[in-house]
Design an enzyme around this catalytic site. Sequence first.
Site, PDB file in Angstrom:
ATOM      1  N   TYR A  54       0.657  -1.308   0.019  1.00  0.00           N
ATOM      2  CA  TYR A  54      -0.211  -0.076  -0.209  1.00  0.00           C
ATOM      3  C   TYR A  54       1.056   1.072   0.033  1.00  0.00           C
ATOM      4  CZ  TYR A  54      -4.054  -3.284   1.353  1.00  0.00           C
ATOM      5  OH  TYR A  54      -4.963  -4.288   1.302  1.00  0.00           O
ATOM      6  N   SER A 151      -4.340 -13.782   2.334  1.00  0.00           N
ATOM      7  CA  SER A 151      -6.076 -12.940   1.549  1.00  0.00           C
ATOM      8  C   SER A 151      -6.038 -13.263   0.005  1.00  0.00           C
ATOM      9  CB  SER A 151      -5.147 -12.115   1.582  1.00  0.00           C
ATOM     10  OG  SER A 151      -6.617 -10.888   0.707  1.00  0.00           O
ATOM     11  N   GLN A 178      -8.509 -13.433   3.916  1.00  0.00           N
ATOM     12  CA  GLN A 178      -9.073 -11.837   3.505  1.00  0.00           C
ATOM     13  C   GLN A 178      -9.410 -11.509   2.309  1.00  0.00           C
ATOM     14  OE1 GLN A 178      -7.477  -7.706   3.510  1.00  0.00           O
ATOM     15  NE2 GLN A 178      -6.880  -8.564   5.430  1.00  0.00           N
ATOM     16  N   PRO A 208     -16.411  -4.007   2.330  1.00  0.00           N
ATOM     17  CA  PRO A 208     -17.458  -4.172   2.553  1.00  0.00           C
ATOM     18  C   PRO A 208     -18.860  -3.383   1.843  1.00  0.00           C
ATOM     19  CG  PRO A 208     -16.327  -3.511   3.557  1.00  0.00           C
ATOM     20  CD  PRO A 208     -15.362  -3.549   3.529  1.00  0.00           C
ATOM     21  N   ALA A 210     -18.633  -1.648  -1.068  1.00  0.00           N
ATOM     22  CA  ALA A 210     -18.032  -2.507  -2.715  1.00  0.00           C
ATOM     23  C   ALA A 210     -17.464  -0.787  -2.955  1.00  0.00           C
ATOM     24  CB  ALA A 210     -19.608  -2.736  -3.339  1.00  0.00           C
ATOM     25  N   ARG A 229     -14.817   9.387  -3.786  1.00  0.00           N
ATOM     26  CA  ARG A 229     -13.732   8.210  -4.950  1.00  0.00           C
ATOM     27  C   ARG A 229     -13.747   8.207  -6.418  1.00  0.00           C
ATOM     28  NH1 ARG A 229     -11.915   2.958  -1.335  1.00  0.00           N
ATOM     29  NH2 ARG A 229     -10.655   4.742   0.085  1.00  0.00           N
ATOM     30  N   GLN A 292     -16.184   9.748   8.858  1.00  0.00           N
ATOM     31  CA  GLN A 292     -16.391   8.134   7.917  1.00  0.00           C
ATOM     32  C   GLN A 292     -16.581   6.664   8.670  1.00  0.00           C
ATOM     33  OE1 GLN A 292     -14.255   8.856   4.648  1.00  0.00           O
ATOM     34  NE2 GLN A 292     -16.366   8.796   3.261  1.00  0.00           N
ATOM     35  N   GLU A 295     -19.005   6.712  11.837  1.00  0.00           N
ATOM     36  CA  GLU A 295     -20.682   6.439  10.793  1.00  0.00           C
ATOM     37  C   GLU A 295     -20.627   4.670  11.021  1.00  0.00           C
ATOM     38  OE1 GLU A 295     -22.976   6.409   7.018  1.00  0.00           O
ATOM     39  OE2 GLU A 295     -22.259   7.776   7.230  1.00  0.00           O
ATOM     40  N   ASN A 296     -19.220   4.269  10.085  1.00  0.00           N
ATOM     41  CA  ASN A 296     -18.839   2.853  10.119  1.00  0.00           C
ATOM     42  C   ASN A 296     -18.648   2.103  11.154  1.00  0.00           C
ATOM     43  OD1 ASN A 296     -19.284   3.755   7.332  1.00  0.00           O
ATOM     44  ND2 ASN A 296     -17.269   4.070   6.093  1.00  0.00           N
TER      45      ASN A 296
END
Length: 340
Positions: A54, A151, A178, A208, A210, A229, A292, A295-296
């Site tokens: 990453y 993964s 994963q 989760p 998408a 995004r 965010q 909330e999530n």
Amino acid sequence: MEHRALGRSGLWVSEVVYGNWLTHGETVDRATATACVRAALDAGITTFDTADVYALGAAEQVLGEALRGVRRDSVELATKVCLPTGDGPNDRGLSRKHVLESCHASLRRLGTDHIDLYQAHRFDPRTPLEETLVAFDDLVRAGKVRYVGVSEWTAAQIAEALALADEWGLARRIVSNQPQYNMLWRVIEPEVLPLCRREGIGQIVFQPLAQGVLTGKYQPGAAPPVGSRGAGFGRAPRFIGRVLGDAVLDRVQRLRPLADEAGVTMAQLAIAWTLATDGVSAAIIGATRPEQVTENAAAAGVRLTPDLLTEIDRTLGDLVDTDPTKTADMFAVKAEWARA
């Protein structure tokens, strides 16, 4: 925040995991990244997921810096190895050389002496599986890794690894997988999930939402919202563009009354849906803003009724993809999505 055992292992993880793919070191500045990590901690999230690939290591470094001062034993750090981190032939894969070197580099960037969950980011057909498993086992015995996961491996690949681990008496069997998993993308259900349930392997699912599509913020026939995004820069639009067809977006909007009925946001509905699946230990969220995260994270502990789960399936209908041959292909989508 609720916590769950990772499969049948003794490791407990937060139901919602904070991950930093496509954000830290790439599209989010360090101050915002730190604020997001702090919001995660404030919400009770204890499990953080990243990878050496990453932002070519920058994501690990930013995460390590954001967690500086946090008691190490109070969090679970998960990272990965396999995908290319350089141009050399040994800068990728699951050879002993790359696994050991990448682990040491991840430890330095994260600023820690051990990784709680070290995951094979993909299966490496170029390297003998026994070489990979022994390399992971040596890291466990050295105290640098606590648990081992994979993964996006297929059921056959996971089964082979488990058989070898049992045959050789390795210190750690695979305890987690994963995979990409959400309301629309369910390719692990026919083969991977049944195997993992039998073998006690927990799923820590990514995407989760998408890529944000299941939040409902993308409207059919309309341009992506500014700052989203889908309207972003870098690699994000390339990934999300694969699920932005009007056929998908229209069906997603029909989920809004179901979220209202459950008293949750669209994002919380999508995350809670993954957590309702038998065998799923946690769901990974990403964020570009602290709100965010807040909330999530609130999706933890939300329990959806069987009737609501059935109605979600009915609403999405034939857009749901359960083709097990796509298990390791995070970009493959149904042809009708691409045409929509």
